[in-house]
Design an enzyme around this catalytic site. Structure first.
Site, short mmCIF file in Angstrom:
data_model
loop_
_atom_site.label_atom_id
_atom_site.label_comp_id
_atom_site.label_asym_id
_atom_site.label_seq_id
_atom_site.Cartn_x
_atom_site.Cartn_y
_atom_site.Cartn_z
N CYS A 95 0.86 -1.18 0.00
CA CYS A 95 0.00 0.00 0.00
C CYS A 95 0.89 1.22 0.00
O CYS A 95 1.65 1.43 -0.94
CB CYS A 95 -0.97 -0.02 1.17
N ARG A 101 -2.21 -0.84 5.46
CA ARG A 101 -3.42 -1.37 4.84
C ARG A 101 -3.15 -2.76 4.23
O ARG A 101 -4.00 -3.62 4.23
CB ARG A 101 -3.90 -0.41 3.74
#
Lengths: 305, 146
Positions: free
Chosen positions: A247, A252
């Site tokens: 990410c 994430r």
């Protein structure tokens, strides 16, 4: 001493059901011997506004990251951290947090770097616990003095460095950022501060699957069938694939790493925590802009390694 | 970079933070967070009148009322969800430190004021940027006001 898993039907469909517990299970097991509940949030003050009774807090930035080098704490640092939270090597650790367990999944991934065996996520995270009006407290938990052995971090199985990703090109890559970050229209999440990437776009051939698609509106993980539809049918992952997820700084993509590894059972998934803040600034690495995954430039395969 | 003087109330708040240990500074920020007042009805019933400060990590909405010349007294109104206590805390500090001041004094507040709270290590520089963004937005809105 680890606790028996949550026998929920929903979890039984996942590859590793023992990695999740429900809010009901946690409520029934609070205070059980061998269980430590950990809250890990994006907002550094959220725990202090009220947390699950007995839960300890771990802050990703100030406690899991090295203060100087862009890296995680080492084995000694982790042992000190665990001991200070009352966690032993045998503890069952249940982690929960805000924003669909985004940061909780990141903490779980770091625990996994040190091979902590029994570490689980609370399905639905903090929001579900709060939505169900379950108890919260601002009381500081009493923490017993415990020992945690120094275990060196083992990065290779689940963590990819820049060079690993260059070597990996040609194998499946999942970009879990928002659509505009993927195309290169922007380099940070909408509504987030600029964290400094010089170039926008994605790693050639990476498929875009924003991380939050794995979460239902109530913050719980989507069902096995729904996740298979997203990652296998749509993103084209197949059994036996060697997958790298990334990410912006690797938080994430920890969430996606959890989904692919523990819920869908892919055995070779690595999180590239350098992610876009490294790739988007690195010299002479290939980048693709726009909505298509793009091809691997042949010249790059030869020279950038 | 603005190098003006820090208004007296804000200077007091900075001193309060500086006199504490790091852990107690977080606790004080939490108090500002819980103490952040709700919006008056004319705004709570009209969320479209509020503007989102997108640079903040969590949703923060801001609106301002600027009085008549010569003083152009500034009033601040913030709204942020309870799931965003850090953002609420920053807003609370700015509200208590700046509300009711003449526009010129708000514009003269040094841009590095957030750094002076001594929270950067505990909160991290990235998160502190949210507060700088709020201060920047307040100043911009004063400059853009008719």
């Amino acid at each position: 001493m680890t606790l028996a898993p949550d026998p929920q039907d929903k979890f039984a469909e996942y590859a590793h059901p023992e990695r999740l517990v429900s809010t009901e299970w946690l409520a029934a097991n609070l205070g059980a011997e061998g269980l430590v509940v950990v809250e890990s949030d994006e907002d550094v003050l959220l725990y202090e506004t009220g947390h699950i009774p007995g839960a300890v807090k771990i802050d990703w930035h100030t406690e899991l990251n090295d203060e100087v080098t862009r890296d995680y704490i080492d084995g000694e640092g982790f042992a000190r951290l665990m001991a200070s939270k009352g966690i032993t090597r045998d503890s069952t650790v249940v982690i929960y947090g805000d924003k669909s367990n985004w940061w909780a999944a990141y903490a779980l991934w770091v625990f996994t770097l040190f091979g902590h065996e029994d570490v689980r996520l609370l399905d639905g995270g903090r929001d579900k616990w709060v939505a169900e009006d379950r108890p919260l407290t601002t009381d500081k938990p009493g923490i017993a003095a415990v020992d945690y052995p120094v275990v060196e971090r083992d990065d290779a199985p689940i963590r990819a460095y820049l060079g690993d990703v260059l070597e990996h090109l040609g194998n499946p890559l999942i970009d879990v950022r928002s659509g505009d970050e993927y195309t290169g229209a922007r380099t940070t999440m909408p509504a987030y501060p600029e964290e400094g990437a010089l170039r926008g776009g994605h790693i050639p051939t990476a498929r875009s699957v924003p991380w939050a698609r794995a979460a239902a509106p109530d913050g719980t993980f989507r069902s096995r069938a729904e996740l298979d539809a997203i990652y296998r049918d749509e993103a084209g992952l197949q059994d036996g694939d060697d997958v790298v997820a990334y990410c912006r700084i690797g938080e994430r993509s920890s969430h996606t790493w959890f989904v692919l590894t523990h819920l869908l059972g892919f055995e070779r998934v690595r999180n590239y925590d350098g992610s876009w803040t490294e790739w988007g600034n690195a010299v002479r690495v290939p980048i693709v802009r726009g909505t298509e995954p793009g091809d691997l430039p042949a010249a790059v395969q030869r020279s950038a390694r | 970079m603005t190098t003006g003087t820090v208004p007296a109330k804000l200077a007091e708040i900075i001193d309060d933070f500086q006199s504490l240990t790091e852990a107690d500074r977080l606790q004080l920020l939490l108090e500002f967070s819980t103490g952040l007042p709700g919006l008056p009805e004319r705004y709570s019933d009209h969320p479209e009148l509020l503007e989102q400060v997108v640079e903040c990590q969590s949703p923060l909405f801001l609106t301002m009322e600027i009085g008549d010349a010569p003083d152009r007294q500034v009033h601040l109104f913030f709204s942020a969800p309870r799931e965003a206590p850090t953002t609420r805390g920053f807003a609370g500090v700015l509200l208590e430190g700046l509300d009711g001041l003449p526009a010129a004094e708000v514009l003269a507040v040094p841009d590095d004021v957030p750094d002076r709270l001594g929270l950067t290590r505990a909160i991290t520089p990235l998160r502190m940027r949210g507060m700088s963004a709020m201060l920047g937005r307040i100043k911009r809105k004063i400059r853009e006001a008719p």
